[in-house]
Design a protein around this motif. Structure first.
Motif, PDB file in Angstrom:
ATOM      1  N   MET A 308     -60.287 103.698 -27.187  1.00  0.00           N
ATOM      2  CA  MET A 308     -59.813 103.832 -25.785  1.00  0.00           C
ATOM      3  C   MET A 308     -61.201 104.423 -24.807  1.00  0.00           C
ATOM      4  SD  MET A 308     -56.936 105.811 -23.570  1.00  0.00           S
ATOM      5  CE  MET A 308     -57.795 107.414 -24.141  1.00  0.00           C
ATOM      6  N   ASP A 309     -61.829 105.423 -25.513  1.00  0.00           N
ATOM      7  CA  ASP A 309     -62.855 106.119 -24.710  1.00  0.00           C
ATOM      8  C   ASP A 309     -64.201 105.239 -24.888  1.00  0.00           C
ATOM      9  OD1 ASP A 309     -61.592 108.473 -24.005  1.00  0.00           O
ATOM     10  OD2 ASP A 309     -62.351 109.446 -25.979  1.00  0.00           O
ATOM     11  N   ARG A 310     -64.375 104.055 -25.955  1.00  0.00           N
ATOM     12  CA  ARG A 310     -65.352 103.811 -25.819  1.00  0.00           C
ATOM     13  C   ARG A 310     -65.210 102.369 -25.138  1.00  0.00           C
ATOM     14  NH1 ARG A 310     -69.533 102.635 -29.532  1.00  0.00           N
ATOM     15  NH2 ARG A 310     -70.450 100.541 -29.390  1.00  0.00           N
ATOM     16  N   ILE A 311     -64.049 101.573 -25.054  1.00  0.00           N
ATOM     17  CA  ILE A 311     -63.935 100.363 -24.285  1.00  0.00           C
ATOM     18  C   ILE A 311     -63.798 100.650 -22.740  1.00  0.00           C
ATOM     19  CG2 ILE A 311     -62.194  98.340 -23.694  1.00  0.00           C
ATOM     20  CD1 ILE A 311     -61.649  98.278 -26.983  1.00  0.00           C
ATOM     21  N   MET A 312     -63.159 101.642 -22.423  1.00  0.00           N
ATOM     22  CA  MET A 312     -62.912 102.014 -21.262  1.00  0.00           C
ATOM     23  C   MET A 312     -63.903 102.539 -20.275  1.00  0.00           C
ATOM     24  SD  MET A 312     -59.828 101.302 -20.239  1.00  0.00           S
ATOM     25  CE  MET A 312     -59.536 102.214 -18.650  1.00  0.00           C
ATOM     26  N   ALA A 313     -64.959 102.771 -21.088  1.00  0.00           N
ATOM     27  CA  ALA A 313     -66.356 103.192 -20.456  1.00  0.00           C
ATOM     28  C   ALA A 313     -67.130 102.182 -19.820  1.00  0.00           C
ATOM     29  CB  ALA A 313     -67.461 103.888 -21.512  1.00  0.00           C
ATOM     30  N   ARG A 314     -66.690 100.829 -20.333  1.00  0.00           N
ATOM     31  CA  ARG A 314     -67.300  99.794 -19.873  1.00  0.00           C
ATOM     32  C   ARG A 314     -66.509  99.128 -18.628  1.00  0.00           C
ATOM     33  NH1 ARG A 314     -67.375  98.224 -25.794  1.00  0.00           N
ATOM     34  NH2 ARG A 314     -65.678  96.751 -25.296  1.00  0.00           N
ATOM     35  N   VAL A 315     -65.641  99.696 -18.248  1.00  0.00           N
ATOM     36  CA  VAL A 315     -64.889  99.039 -17.390  1.00  0.00           C
ATOM     37  C   VAL A 315     -64.970  99.445 -15.891  1.00  0.00           C
ATOM     38  CG1 VAL A 315     -62.326  99.542 -16.229  1.00  0.00           C
ATOM     39  CG2 VAL A 315     -62.562  99.011 -18.789  1.00  0.00           C
ATOM     40  N   PRO A 316     -65.563 100.358 -15.545  1.00  0.00           N
ATOM     41  CA  PRO A 316     -65.675 100.833 -14.038  1.00  0.00           C
ATOM     42  C   PRO A 316     -66.204  99.806 -13.241  1.00  0.00           C
ATOM     43  CG  PRO A 316     -66.061 102.710 -15.531  1.00  0.00           C
ATOM     44  CD  PRO A 316     -65.923 101.705 -16.264  1.00  0.00           C
ATOM     45  N   SER A 317     -67.307  99.180 -13.625  1.00  0.00           N
ATOM     46  CA  SER A 317     -68.207  98.326 -12.709  1.00  0.00           C
ATOM     47  C   SER A 317     -67.255  96.895 -12.786  1.00  0.00           C
ATOM     48  CB  SER A 317     -69.438  98.084 -13.604  1.00  0.00           C
ATOM     49  OG  SER A 317     -69.381  97.444 -14.851  1.00  0.00           O
ATOM     50  N   HIS A 318     -66.000  97.023 -13.448  1.00  0.00           N
ATOM     51  CA  HIS A 318     -65.533  95.410 -13.126  1.00  0.00           C
ATOM     52  C   HIS A 318     -64.087  95.846 -12.431  1.00  0.00           C
ATOM     53  CE1 HIS A 318     -67.707  93.389 -16.573  1.00  0.00           C
ATOM     54  NE2 HIS A 318     -67.917  94.589 -17.013  1.00  0.00           N
ATOM     55  N   HIS A 319     -63.892  94.485 -11.541  1.00  0.00           N
ATOM     56  CA  HIS A 319     -62.784  94.940 -10.839  1.00  0.00           C
ATOM     57  C   HIS A 319     -61.162  94.808 -11.419  1.00  0.00           C
ATOM     58  CE1 HIS A 319     -64.778  95.279  -7.186  1.00  0.00           C
ATOM     59  NE2 HIS A 319     -65.732  94.239  -7.261  1.00  0.00           N
ATOM     60  N   ASN A 320     -61.439  93.634 -12.443  1.00  0.00           N
ATOM     61  CA  ASN A 320     -60.493  93.340 -13.426  1.00  0.00           C
ATOM     62  C   ASN A 320     -60.332  94.198 -14.621  1.00  0.00           C
ATOM     63  OD1 ASN A 320     -58.235  92.254 -14.480  1.00  0.00           O
ATOM     64  ND2 ASN A 320     -58.688  90.216 -14.108  1.00  0.00           N
ATOM     65  N   ALA A 321     -60.091  95.311 -14.696  1.00  0.00           N
ATOM     66  CA  ALA A 321     -60.149  96.114 -15.842  1.00  0.00           C
ATOM     67  C   ALA A 321     -59.191  95.813 -16.894  1.00  0.00           C
ATOM     68  CB  ALA A 321     -59.653  97.744 -15.256  1.00  0.00           C
ATOM     69  N   GLU A 322     -58.198  95.194 -16.576  1.00  0.00           N
ATOM     70  CA  GLU A 322     -57.073  94.876 -17.677  1.00  0.00           C
ATOM     71  C   GLU A 322     -57.899  93.719 -18.506  1.00  0.00           C
ATOM     72  OE1 GLU A 322     -56.510  94.911 -14.342  1.00  0.00           O
ATOM     73  OE2 GLU A 322     -54.831  96.412 -14.507  1.00  0.00           O
ATOM     74  N   SER A 323     -58.448  92.925 -17.608  1.00  0.00           N
ATOM     75  CA  SER A 323     -59.058  91.519 -18.539  1.00  0.00           C
ATOM     76  C   SER A 323     -60.168  91.829 -19.461  1.00  0.00           C
ATOM     77  CB  SER A 323     -59.553  90.672 -17.434  1.00  0.00           C
ATOM     78  OG  SER A 323     -60.288  89.663 -17.850  1.00  0.00           O
ATOM     79  N   VAL A 324     -60.948  93.093 -18.910  1.00  0.00           N
ATOM     80  CA  VAL A 324     -62.214  93.254 -19.783  1.00  0.00           C
ATOM     81  C   VAL A 324     -61.367  94.290 -20.958  1.00  0.00           C
ATOM     82  CG1 VAL A 324     -63.919  95.192 -19.819  1.00  0.00           C
ATOM     83  CG2 VAL A 324     -63.695  94.160 -17.673  1.00  0.00           C
ATOM     84  N   VAL A 325     -60.491  95.148 -20.972  1.00  0.00           N
ATOM     85  CA  VAL A 325     -59.765  95.344 -22.006  1.00  0.00           C
ATOM     86  C   VAL A 325     -59.356  94.534 -22.952  1.00  0.00           C
ATOM     87  CG1 VAL A 325     -58.215  97.288 -22.813  1.00  0.00           C
ATOM     88  CG2 VAL A 325     -59.419  97.727 -20.685  1.00  0.00           C
ATOM     89  N   LYS A 326     -58.351  93.753 -22.491  1.00  0.00           N
ATOM     90  CA  LYS A 326     -57.862  92.642 -23.179  1.00  0.00           C
ATOM     91  C   LYS A 326     -58.858  91.786 -24.086  1.00  0.00           C
ATOM     92  CE  LYS A 326     -53.695  90.695 -24.259  1.00  0.00           C
ATOM     93  NZ  LYS A 326     -52.979  90.039 -23.394  1.00  0.00           N
ATOM     94  N   ASP A 327     -59.937  91.491 -23.390  1.00  0.00           N
ATOM     95  CA  ASP A 327     -60.818  90.623 -23.963  1.00  0.00           C
ATOM     96  C   ASP A 327     -61.681  91.351 -25.100  1.00  0.00           C
ATOM     97  OD1 ASP A 327     -60.458  88.657 -22.329  1.00  0.00           O
ATOM     98  OD2 ASP A 327     -62.258  89.080 -21.110  1.00  0.00           O
ATOM     99  N   SER A 328     -61.648  92.621 -24.974  1.00  0.00           N
ATOM    100  CA  SER A 328     -62.443  93.645 -25.920  1.00  0.00           C
ATOM    101  C   SER A 328     -61.538  93.577 -27.184  1.00  0.00           C
ATOM    102  CB  SER A 328     -62.732  94.673 -25.256  1.00  0.00           C
ATOM    103  OG  SER A 328     -63.662  94.720 -24.389  1.00  0.00           O
ATOM    104  N   LEU A 329     -60.088  93.919 -27.055  1.00  0.00           N
ATOM    105  CA  LEU A 329     -59.222  93.976 -28.072  1.00  0.00           C
ATOM    106  C   LEU A 329     -59.130  92.726 -28.759  1.00  0.00           C
ATOM    107  CD1 LEU A 329     -56.609  96.281 -26.425  1.00  0.00           C
ATOM    108  CD2 LEU A 329     -58.516  96.921 -28.037  1.00  0.00           C
TER     109      LEU A 329
END
Length: 380
Positions: A308-329
């Protein structure tokens, strides 16, 4: 006090502590403890609000005390005080008369009038000594004088505060303290204060119908009552605590600087975004108990907390955080062996992974490597 009300009348000493809170010291026959005091066992009502604060009866411990009280040599000594919280309706009358010269003005002698009512409506609650009180009620030697320390508690929060502090140095269930901490608003010793926020987040997640953890977290109050509560609260609390206090933790960015206020809602939203994606990416593994899925096992929860800490670190610059996390997983899903198979790089069957530091670290390393390799591939 209404003289028609049945009551227990006893001699007592009164003093005061802290915020001028009345403290009483007295002796009472063992069999009278449960006549004046209720045991407020921890549970949640239909609205999932926490009620009570006591542990469930420990039968073996109670029986051992009964055996001691009923020993035949007649040399029973019971100097350990029961601690009670008293309702404000309990009346105290100070004894009149001249004090002897040189008397220390620490306490005043007087009489306590405690109403006698039915279970669940009593004028006192046991804060410390639940097992001893139960044993005294079951023992043959019911008349043994028992020391009691009691304080006036205007509300349940005051009772909980004292329960936590009194039991802090005892082998009290960590999970019980974790569940009680969010319910109190007081100054806490440092070691308890740092545990309060992660416990609050855990309790919120368990009560929120929109949370992926809704009624899935096993807390002290839900033991044996909810078959779907399979994720142990201590594992999640450990994840949140590490993330809050680690410089690389995603929750640390919401902590504030110095004495600044924490953005608790920011933390809560970040947790929900990641774990909702976990639930949607691994629906089968998420729905199963730890014996059938290592995703809901404490080892899996802790390892995924690091991810969670690793993936969410890539999220702040994206508006669609859910999409970034879902794609990563989704990029690592095929290589995750939560319910069957052998983990690559671990050479371990899925169900061989246990909640021990060595296995958790190894699983964390595998998940991080899977995420790193998948991220590189996505850029090529």
């Amino acid at each position: 006090m209404n003289n028609s009300t049945e009551q227990l009348i006893i001699r007592a000493l009164r003093s005061s502590q802290g915020r001028e809170i009345d403290i009483f010291s007295f002796f009472i026959a063992g069999h009278d403890i449960l006549k004046i005091a209720d045991i407020s066992r921890i549970h949640r009502d239909e609205k999932l609000e926490l009620k009570g604060f006591q542990r469930k009866e420990i039968r073996k411990h109670v029986n051992s005390i009964v055996e001691y009280l009923d020993n035949e040599d007649g040399n029973t000594l019971f100097p350990n005080a029961i601690i009670l919280a008293l309702s404000p309706e309990v009346e105290y009358k100070q004894t009149r008369g001249r004090d002897p010269a040189g008397l220390q003005p620490i306490a005043q002698a007087g009489t306590l009038f405690i109403p006698l009512r039915s279970t669940g409506d009593r004028a006192a609650w046991i804060v410390d000594g639940q097992q001893r009180a139960l044993a005294l009620s079951k023992a043959k030697n019911k008349d043994i004088p028992v020391p009691v320390i009691a304080f006036i508690a205007p509300d349940l929060e005051t009772q909980r505060e004292q329960f936590i502090l009194v039991n802090k140095a005892k082998p009290l269930s960590t999970r019980l303290i974790n569940e009680l901490l969010p319910e109190v608003d007081m100054y806490l010793p440092r070691d308890l204060a740092v545990r309060k926020l992660p416990s609050e987040l855990c309790s919120l997640l368990n009560r929120d119908p929109k949370s992926p953890f809704y009624q899935r977290i096993r807390q002290a109050s839900s033991e044996g009552d909810n078959d779907s509560a399979v994720i142990v609260d201590t594992a999640l609390i450990d994840v949140f605590r590490r993330s809050i206090h680690s410089p690389l933790g995603v929750l640390a960015q919401f902590k504030g600087i110095g004495e600044g206020d924490m953005d608790t809602m920011g933390m809560y939203n970040a947790i929900n975004i990641f774990w909702t994606s976990v639930k949607e990416t691994f629906p089968t593994a998420w729905s199963l108990p730890p014996t059938q899925s290592r995703l809901t096992h404490s080892a899996g929860i802790k390892a995924m907390g690091t991810l969670m800490d690793r993936i969410m670190a890539r999220v702040p610059s994206h508006h669609n955080a859910e999409s970034v996390v879902k794609d990563s997983l989704s990029r690592i899903a095929a290589d995750c062996c939560w319910t069957e198979g052998i983990w690559k790089g671990l050479d371990m069957q899925w169900d061989e992974i246990q909640n021990i530091s060595k296995h958790i670290r190894a699983l964390e390393e595998v998940l991080i490597k899977l995420d790193f390799d998948a991220s590189i591939r996505s850029l090529s």
